[in-house]
Write a protein that holds these residues in place. Structure first.
Motif, PDB file in Angstrom:
ATOM      1  N   GLY A 183      21.075  27.478  18.223  1.00 22.88           N
ATOM      2  CA  GLY A 183      19.772  28.019  18.569  1.00 22.88           C
ATOM      3  C   GLY A 183      19.932  29.461  19.022  1.00 22.88           C
ATOM      4  O   GLY A 183      21.020  30.048  18.894  1.00 22.88           O
ATOM      5  N   GLN A 207      21.983  20.726  12.391  1.00 19.99           N
ATOM      6  CA  GLN A 207      21.055  21.177  11.362  1.00 19.99           C
ATOM      7  C   GLN A 207      21.763  22.167  10.434  1.00 19.99           C
ATOM      8  O   GLN A 207      22.227  23.219  10.875  1.00 19.99           O
ATOM      9  CB  GLN A 207      19.825  21.844  11.983  1.00 19.99           C
ATOM     10  CG  GLN A 207      18.949  20.899  12.779  1.00 19.99           C
ATOM     11  CD  GLN A 207      17.686  21.571  13.290  1.00 19.99           C
ATOM     12  OE1 GLN A 207      17.216  22.534  12.704  1.00 19.99           O
ATOM     13  NE2 GLN A 207      17.140  21.046  14.375  1.00 19.99           N
ATOM     14  N   GLU A 209      20.585  24.135   8.130  1.00 18.98           N
ATOM     15  CA  GLU A 209      19.953  25.446   7.976  1.00 18.98           C
ATOM     16  C   GLU A 209      20.323  26.380   9.129  1.00 18.98           C
ATOM     17  O   GLU A 209      20.462  27.594   8.948  1.00 18.98           O
ATOM     18  CB  GLU A 209      18.441  25.320   7.845  1.00 18.98           C
ATOM     19  CG  GLU A 209      17.755  24.654   9.013  1.00 18.98           C
ATOM     20  CD  GLU A 209      16.289  24.337   8.729  1.00 18.98           C
ATOM     21  OE1 GLU A 209      15.573  24.001   9.689  1.00 18.98           O
ATOM     22  OE2 GLU A 209      15.866  24.415   7.556  1.00 18.98           O
ATOM     23  N   ARG A 210      20.512  25.827  10.319  1.00 15.70           N
ATOM     24  CA  ARG A 210      20.961  26.653  11.445  1.00 15.70           C
ATOM     25  C   ARG A 210      22.400  27.117  11.226  1.00 15.70           C
ATOM     26  O   ARG A 210      22.749  28.256  11.536  1.00 15.70           O
ATOM     27  CB  ARG A 210      20.853  25.868  12.755  1.00 15.70           C
ATOM     28  CG  ARG A 210      19.446  25.694  13.278  1.00 15.70           C
ATOM     29  CD  ARG A 210      19.472  25.127  14.682  1.00 15.70           C
ATOM     30  NE  ARG A 210      18.142  25.091  15.280  1.00 15.70           N
ATOM     31  CZ  ARG A 210      17.907  24.842  16.558  1.00 15.70           C
ATOM     32  NH1 ARG A 210      18.926  24.603  17.374  1.00 15.70           N
ATOM     33  NH2 ARG A 210      16.679  24.828  17.032  1.00 15.70           N
ATOM     34  N   THR A 339      12.259  36.046  14.091  1.00 15.89           N
ATOM     35  CA  THR A 339      11.691  35.490  12.862  1.00 15.89           C
ATOM     36  C   THR A 339      10.168  35.512  12.839  1.00 15.89           C
ATOM     37  O   THR A 339       9.567  35.432  11.765  1.00 15.89           O
ATOM     38  CB  THR A 339      12.157  34.044  12.656  1.00 15.89           C
ATOM     39  OG1 THR A 339      11.837  33.278  13.839  1.00 15.89           O
ATOM     40  CG2 THR A 339      13.667  33.991  12.424  1.00 15.89           C
ATOM     41  N   GLY A 357       9.669  24.293  16.119  1.00 12.20           N
ATOM     42  CA  GLY A 357      10.902  24.714  15.470  1.00 12.20           C
ATOM     43  C   GLY A 357      10.699  25.244  14.063  1.00 12.20           C
ATOM     44  O   GLY A 357      11.622  25.785  13.457  1.00 12.20           O
ATOM     45  N   LYS A 358       9.478  25.103  13.542  1.00 18.27           N
ATOM     46  CA  LYS A 358       9.125  25.612  12.213  1.00 18.27           C
ATOM     47  C   LYS A 358       7.685  26.062  12.246  1.00 18.27           C
ATOM     48  O   LYS A 358       6.861  25.543  13.009  1.00 18.27           O
ATOM     49  CB  LYS A 358       9.300  24.530  11.134  1.00 18.27           C
ATOM     50  CG  LYS A 358      10.750  24.122  10.888  1.00 18.27           C
ATOM     51  CD  LYS A 358      10.840  23.133   9.742  1.00 18.27           C
ATOM     52  CE  LYS A 358      12.302  22.758   9.466  1.00 18.27           C
ATOM     53  NZ  LYS A 358      12.415  21.810   8.327  1.00 18.27           N
ATOM     54  N   LYS A 363       9.006  27.522   7.623  1.00 16.95           N
ATOM     55  CA  LYS A 363      10.078  28.473   7.910  1.00 16.95           C
ATOM     56  C   LYS A 363      10.644  28.211   9.295  1.00 16.95           C
ATOM     57  O   LYS A 363       9.891  28.089  10.272  1.00 16.95           O
ATOM     58  CB  LYS A 363       9.545  29.909   7.833  1.00 16.95           C
ATOM     59  CG  LYS A 363      10.595  30.971   8.123  1.00 16.95           C
ATOM     60  CD  LYS A 363      10.000  32.377   8.086  1.00 16.95           C
ATOM     61  CE  LYS A 363      11.051  33.417   8.459  1.00 16.95           C
ATOM     62  NZ  LYS A 363      10.489  34.801   8.452  1.00 16.95           N
ATOM     63  N   PRO A 364      11.968  28.129   9.426  1.00 15.41           N
ATOM     64  CA  PRO A 364      12.566  27.878  10.743  1.00 15.41           C
ATOM     65  C   PRO A 364      12.263  28.999  11.736  1.00 15.41           C
ATOM     66  O   PRO A 364      12.180  30.172  11.367  1.00 15.41           O
ATOM     67  CB  PRO A 364      14.065  27.817  10.441  1.00 15.41           C
ATOM     68  CG  PRO A 364      14.159  27.507   8.987  1.00 15.41           C
ATOM     69  CD  PRO A 364      12.969  28.165   8.355  1.00 15.41           C
ATOM     70  N   ILE A 366      13.495  31.030  14.990  1.00 19.46           N
ATOM     71  CA  ILE A 366      14.635  31.335  15.860  1.00 19.46           C
ATOM     72  C   ILE A 366      14.126  31.991  17.128  1.00 19.46           C
ATOM     73  O   ILE A 366      14.258  31.444  18.220  1.00 19.46           O
ATOM     74  CB  ILE A 366      15.667  32.231  15.145  1.00 19.46           C
ATOM     75  CG1 ILE A 366      16.247  31.503  13.926  1.00 19.46           C
ATOM     76  CG2 ILE A 366      16.800  32.608  16.122  1.00 19.46           C
ATOM     77  CD1 ILE A 366      17.225  32.316  13.117  1.00 19.46           C
TER      78      ILE A 366
END
Length: 374
Positions: A183, A207, A209-210, A339, A357-358, A363-364, A366
């Motif tokens: 994170g 995750q 993607e992270r 982001t 979180g999205k 889209k994630p 951050i």
């Protein structure tokens, strides 16, 4: 003094999931206090936690509290005894002040002051998600032209990473670091480790993607843990995962190339146990993430490997200046972490996507930055 506006719009928490934008008085200054016009504010996980639960541990919201503590701004007014700053100067806000008289403050550990006044932390009801915020002069850090207002707001979480890596873990060139949790704080820990010269920076998260972002940002290696087997004891699982990390990434358990620093930015008990198993003898473990107040830990590993296990709380003397220096010299790039950006009037939506979180497009999220009131 700059020409001040007549109002102070503030994003105020009244109770669980109950927030309102309302006008609050412009703070009056005393002694060495400084009035700052807030430029940018980031959303922290603790802000979201207060919104969702109304408390964090023993810090309980009992009266309306303005949220926000990650901010940059501009000096607009000086108190009668404020020194070292001038009106119009751009600053990063270090949003807490110790009592200055206790043993912790006098010993240079003001972050541990039992009488700390910290933005958006009960019983203090003032936060930085507003137009005007006051702070003592020595907790305002000038930022150079090379550092943007958004970067300035990010100095708060970056200083958390600086405190844990530089001051506590004493990370230096050639060290090998594993960081649990990708994170915002975990990613910043990776960035600081890289800036300090770490040879290997291993990111562990659940995750993918992270992890993909971490690899593109500052990590040299990433690892996605497999799930726990049915009926598998947590410590057995932690030992198994630690062995799999070493094998998958070709990391020795001891000697040259072994992991000598572990930072946990997740707060998860299994990550903490895995990190302690991963470390080489004489390694250093630093706990940054907040999780359950009490957890089981592999004491045998701590004792037989003679590990140093430290807690890390916020930031202290010298951490903000080092954070600003790392960014201004180009050793840490904060821009990829931002982001999403929101107007002040849309702050509630900004909190909602941070919590989720999205965003609505998947889209994630951050780091979310909120503009000042217009």
């Amino acid at each position: 003094m700059c020409q001040l506006k007549s109002d102070n719009p503030s994003f105020v928490l009244h109770g669980v999931e109950d927030v309102k934008i309302e006008n609050r008085p412009i703070p009056e200054l005393e002694n060495d206090e400084v009035l700052v016009e807030v430029a940018k504010t980031g959303i922290c996980g603790s802000d979201v936690h207060y919104l969702q639960h109304g408390k964090i541990g023993s810090f309980v919201v009992k009266e309306p509290m303005c949220l926000g503590h990650e901010s940059s701004g501009k000096v607009v007014k000086l108190g009668p005894k404020a020194a070292g700053l001038k009106v119009g100067q751009r600053v990063a806000l270090e949003p807490g002040m110790g009592c200055r008289t206790c043993d912790m403050c006098k010993g240079g550990l003001y972050e541990l002051c039992p009488n700390m006044t910290f933005a958006a932390t009960p019983p203090y009801i003032y936060g930085t998600l507003c137009r005007y915020y006051k702070l003592v002069a020595d907790m305002l850090h000038p930022i150079p032209d090379a550092v943007s207002d958004e970067d300035g707001a990010m100095m708060e979480p970056l200083s958390v990473a600086v405190h844990s890596l530089s001051k506590l873990a004493k990370c230096k060139s050639g060290d090998n670091v594993v960081i649990f949790g990708a994170g915002p704080v975990g990613l910043l820990c990776m960035a600081v480790a890289k800036a300090l010269g770490a040879a290997r920076i291993v990111a562990v998260d659940i995750q993918q993607e992270r992890l993909d972002f971490a690899k593109s940002y500052a990590a040299t290696d990433v690892f996605l843990p497999p799930k726990k087997n049915d009926g598998e004891d947590m410590d057995v699982y932690a030992e198994r995962i630690s062995a799999e990390i070493l094998a998958a990434l070709d990391i020795p358990a001891i000697g040259s190339g072994a992991l000598n620093i572990c930072i946990d930015a997740s707060g998860a008990a299994v990550c903490i146990a895995t990190g302690l198993h991963l470390l080489r003898p004489d390694g250093t473990f630093v706990q940054v993430g907040m999780g359950a107040p009490t957890i089981p830990i592999p004491m045998f590993a701590i004792v037989t490997k003679q590990l140093r296990v430290l807690g890390s709380f916020r930031y202290g003397q010298g951490d903000y200046p080092l954070a600003i220096s790392l960014v201004s010299r180009g050793l840490v790039d904060l821009k990829p972490l931002v982001t999403h950006r929101y107007k002040f009037q849309d702050a509630r939506e900004a909190f909602d996507i941070t919590k989720a979180g999205k965003d609505k497009d998947g889209k994630p999220v951050i780091k979310v930055i909120i503009d000042p009131p217009q």
